[in-house]
Write a protein that holds these residues in place. Sequence first.
Motif, PDB file in Angstrom:
ATOM      1  N   PHE A 266     -41.834  17.443  54.868  1.00 55.80           N
ATOM      2  CA  PHE A 266     -41.820  16.060  53.996  1.00 55.80           C
ATOM      3  C   PHE A 266     -41.154  16.526  52.733  1.00 55.80           C
ATOM      4  O   PHE A 266     -41.045  17.448  52.248  1.00 55.80           O
ATOM      5  N   ALA A 267     -40.794  15.223  52.185  1.00 58.79           N
ATOM      6  CA  ALA A 267     -40.087  15.533  50.937  1.00 58.79           C
ATOM      7  C   ALA A 267     -40.753  14.709  49.454  1.00 58.79           C
ATOM      8  O   ALA A 267     -41.506  13.847  49.961  1.00 58.79           O
ATOM      9  N   THR A 268     -40.759  15.478  48.482  1.00 57.37           N
ATOM     10  CA  THR A 268     -41.255  14.690  47.325  1.00 57.37           C
ATOM     11  C   THR A 268     -40.166  14.949  46.209  1.00 57.37           C
ATOM     12  O   THR A 268     -39.542  15.471  46.207  1.00 57.37           O
ATOM     13  N   CYS A 269     -40.581  13.928  45.096  1.00 53.34           N
ATOM     14  CA  CYS A 269     -39.574  13.728  44.075  1.00 53.34           C
ATOM     15  C   CYS A 269     -40.295  13.749  42.854  1.00 53.34           C
ATOM     16  O   CYS A 269     -41.546  13.304  42.675  1.00 53.34           O
TER      17      CYS A 269
ATOM     18  N   LYS B 281     -43.525  11.466  42.096  1.00 58.45           N
ATOM     19  CA  LYS B 281     -43.390  10.135  41.963  1.00 58.45           C
ATOM     20  C   LYS B 281     -43.397   9.322  43.587  1.00 58.45           C
ATOM     21  O   LYS B 281     -43.749   8.131  43.576  1.00 58.45           O
ATOM     22  N   ASP B 282     -43.024  10.072  44.393  1.00 56.79           N
ATOM     23  CA  ASP B 282     -42.822   9.608  45.799  1.00 56.79           C
ATOM     24  C   ASP B 282     -42.971  10.733  46.671  1.00 56.79           C
ATOM     25  O   ASP B 282     -42.589  11.723  46.390  1.00 56.79           O
ATOM     26  N   VAL B 283     -43.247  10.151  48.246  1.00 57.79           N
ATOM     27  CA  VAL B 283     -43.191  11.363  49.090  1.00 57.79           C
ATOM     28  C   VAL B 283     -42.790  10.431  50.320  1.00 57.79           C
ATOM     29  O   VAL B 283     -42.954   9.319  50.548  1.00 57.79           O
ATOM     30  N   ALA B 284     -42.107  11.305  51.394  1.00 62.30           N
ATOM     31  CA  ALA B 284     -41.545  10.685  52.462  1.00 62.30           C
ATOM     32  C   ALA B 284     -41.463  11.737  53.647  1.00 62.30           C
ATOM     33  O   ALA B 284     -41.183  12.952  53.332  1.00 62.30           O
ATOM     34  N   PHE B 285     -41.665  11.207  54.924  1.00 64.37           N
ATOM     35  CA  PHE B 285     -41.474  12.090  55.825  1.00 64.37           C
ATOM     36  C   PHE B 285     -40.101  11.569  56.833  1.00 64.37           C
ATOM     37  O   PHE B 285     -39.902  10.323  56.779  1.00 64.37           O
TER      38      PHE B 285
END
Length: 615
Positions: free
Chosen positions: A343-346, A331-335
Amino acid sequence: CIAMAEDAQEVPQIALEAVIGFNGHVFSGLKVHPDKEHIIYPLGCTVIIKSLRSGKQTFLHGHTNNVSCISVSKSGRYIASGQVTFMGFKADIIIWDYEKKEIYARLVLHKARVEDLSFSPNDKYLVSLGGQDDGSIVVWNIESKEAICGSPASAQSAGHCLTIEYTNLNDEIFVSAGNGTLRVWELDLANRKIRPTECQTGQLKRIIPNDDNYFYCGTTSGDILKVNLKTMLLNSCGPVKQKFSKGVNTLKVLKTGDLLVGSGDGMLSLCSGGNFKTIKSVQLEGGVTSVTLRGDGQQFYVGTEAAQIYSLGYIDFKPELIATNHNSAVKDVAFPFGTSELFATCSQNDIRVWHTESSKELLRIMVPNITCNALGFMQDGRSIFSAWNDGKIRVFTPESGKLKLIIHNAHSMGVTAIAATNDCKRIVSGGGEGQVRVWEIFKDSYRLIEIMKEHKATVNCIKIKSNDKECVTASSDGASSNNRHLMNQMVLSNTLFNVVCYHPEEFQIITSGTDRKIGYWEVYDGSAIRELEGSLSGAINGMHISEDGKYFVTGGDDKLLKLWHYSDGEVTHVGVGHSGSITNVRICPNSRCIVSTSADGAILRHTQFSSCSLY
């Protein structure tokens, strides 16, 4: 796909550096190459070859839709892959030259789907099985790249065929099996015919030849059948007491005569080839769909429906997790602020933190049966904040994944968008009901300080200005709102806005959504500046601007990643490789790479060509 190809050819491509993803739903989709140095597996319409030593990946592009089956020839010279397509259309088989990593032959006969493939032991023939809507078996001459003959896979009174397998020593004999059908086929080359002999039947899922005297079949009811290849009669059947739960998905015969059995409940068992009694077993995550041997079977690799790949040794039988992947839409990715190292994903059930360079999973935060819609890192790096479809906001520590704070009933129809202020003191959230809420965050508590009700539908995106005094929100109601914690400017358009971004200088915003347009707007008065055609087909779901404001990236339902020059409004580079709709995109903080996520669970890392001045 034609439009996609044409679109991608006009501009240079962004190099695809790495893919995090594995389709564990393709039966026997994971293979070890005979060179013992590489594993091969499909993901979407790509076939991936991955070095076991370095982890480096090579990508075979050529299929126009998802790869449904894969086979590697005994010599290792060829890989064959089959795909699915739309009803009424032909489904391609591609034979790849392993050395050159390019297409050797494209074979087109089957309709709608290629169910299974098997190479003859001496690389002379490839046998292919069509899916339920096709129902035929075709034998291909590899040298001439032509079909020799074909036949309906099963008798009219029988169910559809699910699997085919060549014998180990004879290029003229192969076996097919499925629902109520088990046949041994002999190739009559002189008359260009294949002739079947019916055998013992049952709900058969997998077949594996032993020493060309016997072959084994796994059934959906959890039995293993041993059939004499000469007499076509059942030799034995088992296990007598404990059947394999949720059916036998995959089988492998070892040199010792013992069997490796992968079952639908995630159990991998080592069984006696004589009485099918379990000698050793281990529980894995997700139903086992692939077992592949490295060399003679001292080591083997296992793929599961939970998109995990394990390595095990014959002696210790201890699973080592060598690849983890999302098994549902990302759904999303963030640094984190100022670093590109991780980085993180969900997704559904979890948040995962990845090491960028190695694609290794560093942390998994599990919240079962709930989907995380959006996430981000606090600027101080001490928290991951996240939005969940159960209406809660959850804040975790990024090192241990420990829950620091939970905001219950943050939104009545799920939390759909989230952002945090630069001073790390407030979180702004959006919900399915259209409200935007501002929360003050303390060490162990929180306080709701503002509710904004401008939107009438789901809030899809929130971006906060660097002064922490304004935010801009995008909604499915066709409005993009610029809030100074109060209603200030509203941009209205005939589209469902999916995403909005501030230009780094913060005098303009750009928006995009379902109408495929990219809109530039003045922050001051909400007036439209320009409009670009963002995509030939499908909504734009993700967009991100580089830190210097010179470039931005978009991704959406056309599966193409596009890098745009901000002031020119031109596409400078295109990234291909996604097989599902792109759900989100991020340029990493040092602008060295772009990470994109998709609806099929894949995460792609792209690196620009040196000609791209993002470098």
